[in-house]
Design a protein around this motif. Sequence first.
Motif, short mmCIF file in Angstrom:
data_model
loop_
_atom_site.label_atom_id
_atom_site.label_comp_id
_atom_site.label_asym_id
_atom_site.label_seq_id
_atom_site.Cartn_x
_atom_site.Cartn_y
_atom_site.Cartn_z
N SER A 183 0.82 -1.20 0.00
CA SER A 183 0.00 0.00 0.00
C SER A 183 0.86 1.25 0.00
CB SER A 183 -0.89 0.00 1.25
OG SER A 183 -1.44 1.27 1.45
N ASN A 227 -11.95 -0.07 10.13
CA ASN A 227 -11.90 1.00 9.14
C ASN A 227 -13.25 1.66 8.94
OD1 ASN A 227 -9.15 0.89 8.63
ND2 ASN A 227 -9.35 -0.64 7.02
N GLU A 239 -4.17 -0.63 8.19
CA GLU A 239 -3.86 -2.00 7.77
C GLU A 239 -3.35 -2.76 8.99
OE1 GLU A 239 -1.23 -1.19 4.59
OE2 GLU A 239 -2.82 -0.52 3.24
N THR A 245 -9.15 -3.81 2.88
CA THR A 245 -9.25 -2.71 3.85
C THR A 245 -10.54 -1.92 3.71
OG1 THR A 245 -8.06 -1.18 2.39
CG2 THR A 245 -6.74 -2.47 3.95
N SER A 269 -7.64 -0.94 -5.91
CA SER A 269 -8.64 -0.32 -5.03
C SER A 269 -8.59 1.20 -5.15
CB SER A 269 -8.41 -0.73 -3.57
OG SER A 269 -8.58 -2.11 -3.41
N LEU A 282 -11.44 0.25 1.14
CA LEU A 282 -11.35 1.58 0.53
C LEU A 282 -12.43 1.82 -0.52
CD1 LEU A 282 -9.88 4.30 0.08
CD2 LEU A 282 -8.41 3.11 -1.58
N ILE A 339 -7.71 4.79 6.47
CA ILE A 339 -7.50 3.34 6.36
C ILE A 339 -6.38 2.90 7.29
CG2 ILE A 339 -6.69 1.50 4.84
CD1 ILE A 339 -9.52 2.35 4.20
N SER A 356 -3.75 -5.38 2.90
CA SER A 356 -3.10 -4.25 2.24
C SER A 356 -4.11 -3.57 1.33
CB SER A 356 -1.89 -4.73 1.44
OG SER A 356 -1.20 -3.64 0.86
N THR A 357 -3.85 -2.32 1.02
CA THR A 357 -4.70 -1.58 0.09
C THR A 357 -4.03 -1.62 -1.28
OG1 THR A 357 -5.39 -0.12 1.88
CG2 THR A 357 -5.88 0.60 -0.37
#
Length: 253
Positions: free
Chosen positions: A3, A109, A28, A79, A45, A81, A26, A40-41
């Motif tokens: 991320s 989140n 993690e 996550t 995303s 998003l 966000i 992870s983002t």
Amino acid sequence: MASPIGSHGTFNVKTDRRGSTVPVHISEQAGARAENLSLSTWGASFVLANALHELAVSLPKGREAPASGSHVLELGAGTGLVGLTAAILWKMPTLLTDLSPLLPALAGNILLNKALLVRQSVSCASLDWSKPDQIQLFDSKQSDTQIVSPRQTKAHVILAADTIYSEEHPELLTKTILTWLAPHPDARVILCYPLRMAYIDHIREFWQLMEASELVCVEEGRENGDEEWNELAHTPYEWCMWGWKHASAGELN
């Protein structure tokens, strides 16, 4: 691909074509893993979250979703998003789903963004694509497990980012989409994924399965990757939006 925010931070996501943004917070959570992947983002995303404000999605108006249902369903939320951005932009009941080990972090989140979610219901739940006909809502107290069935409710919009990276995913993802997508001419599926060479065949198979399932791609686009995402600098990301073939041409445009 790691991320760009590290373990905790804020994504400034676009809300209109003038460049306005909204901060989506966000975290993690360390140690959160599912299927050998750490939470992870992913870059897909971020691409999809920033594309949502431009997509021609016709959202339900004046209708409340069932208490156990949602107008927006995110698959493989990670996550969260994308789903959180959709809830903020569209102000619709939203359900973020992933495998059960990731749900405490996903619920966290949602809480991080509660100031932006005052007008809509956002929750998270466990959804195993190998058993797509059952969603188990997350309860931090584990006192009363609530099960949602597609016989009770369907989603008007289904979202998914970077969910096609193994040979099993095309079939599992397609079956899950078909299980939960509302049979409405305005219903949409919106996906984004990196066009990594190792996954091109999986993506091609996914398209074939979707087209064989009475769904048609009504809009698509691409964006190059960013070095901050630890992706190859020129790896393109593709997003695509799908609707039912039985909708008239006018309804799909």
